[in-house]
Design a protein around this motif. Structure first.
Motif, PDB file in Angstrom:
ATOM      1  N   GLY A  28       0.720  -0.765   0.455  1.00  0.00           N
ATOM      2  CA  GLY A  28      -0.180  -0.342  -0.312  1.00  0.00           C
ATOM      3  C   GLY A  28       0.838   0.863   0.064  1.00  0.00           C
ATOM      4  O   GLY A  28       0.680   1.891  -1.169  1.00  0.00           O
ATOM      5  N   ASN A  29       1.767   1.457   0.947  1.00  0.00           N
ATOM      6  CA  ASN A  29       2.373   2.564   0.805  1.00  0.00           C
ATOM      7  C   ASN A  29       3.350   2.399  -0.341  1.00  0.00           C
ATOM      8  O   ASN A  29       3.829   3.604  -1.065  1.00  0.00           O
ATOM      9  N   PHE A  32       1.013   4.119  -2.950  1.00  0.00           N
ATOM     10  CA  PHE A  32       0.711   5.324  -2.409  1.00  0.00           C
ATOM     11  C   PHE A  32       1.928   6.167  -3.429  1.00  0.00           C
ATOM     12  O   PHE A  32       2.087   7.515  -3.579  1.00  0.00           O
ATOM     13  N   LEU A  36       1.875   8.948  -6.143  1.00  0.00           N
ATOM     14  CA  LEU A  36       2.170  10.841  -5.209  1.00  0.00           C
ATOM     15  C   LEU A  36       3.699  11.014  -6.368  1.00  0.00           C
ATOM     16  O   LEU A  36       3.288  12.634  -6.203  1.00  0.00           O
TER      17      LEU A  36
END
Length: 171
Positions: A28-29, A32, A36
């Motif tokens: 998930g990180n 993201f 980003l």
């Protein structure tokens, strides 16, 4: 104001951090961080201060637009070529209210650097035609008006072009 290459370095570091997060098991990180990364890449091609100045001009707030443009200290290093064209285009629009000689320089430099939209190029040439007409340079004004008419594909500047041609008949 960030130098334009700092934005690319920041994007690369975010991609590396995202890949590192993938290898650590934090999917998930990683996703993201990869998503980003789009922000600095977008801001590399579309400068944030120029976007904010366009928003202020849309509201007819010339002073507010000037404040945002003045935050760009060194446009040659901070902006890519097309952004430099829009930087000069916006300065030309703002100074056309007060100083025709200086706005002519800004519009010519904007056309030289390039504007990505035909409508913006047509507006710049229309303003240059008005400046040339005010200085009694009828041939140059006629040529610029014809170029602006060719670039105006949606006929949004039709009334202004007709009005300027009527005014040129009086010269």
């Amino acid at each position: 104001m960030f130098h334009r290459f700092i934005k690319l370095i920041l994007a690369a570091l975010m991609v590396v951090a995202g890949i590192w997060q993938f290898t650590e098991g934090n999917i998930g990180n990683g996703i993201f961080l990869i998503l980003l990364t789009a922000i600095p890449i977008f801001l590399y091609y579309k400068n944030e201060f120029i976007l904010l100045a366009f928003l202020k001009l849309r509201k007819q707030d010339f002073a507010g637009a000037k404040v945002w443009l003045d935050k760009i200290k060194n446009p040659e290093t901070a902006l890519v070529r097309k952004q430099q064209g829009y930087y000069n285009y916006l300065h030309g629009l703002m100074t056309s209210q007060t100083n025709l000689h200086q706005s002519e320089k800004f519009f010519k430099k904007a056309i030289e650097l390039g504007l990505s939209m035909d409508m913006d190029l047509a507006v710049a040439k229309l303003n240059l035609a008005g400046i040339a007409m005010s200085r009694r340079r009828k041939l140059e004004a006629t040529a610029l008006l014809n170029e602006a008419k060719k670039l105006d594909k949606q006929n949004m500047l039709n009334d202004q072009i007709k009005m300027m041609k009527e005014q040129m008949k009086k010269i």
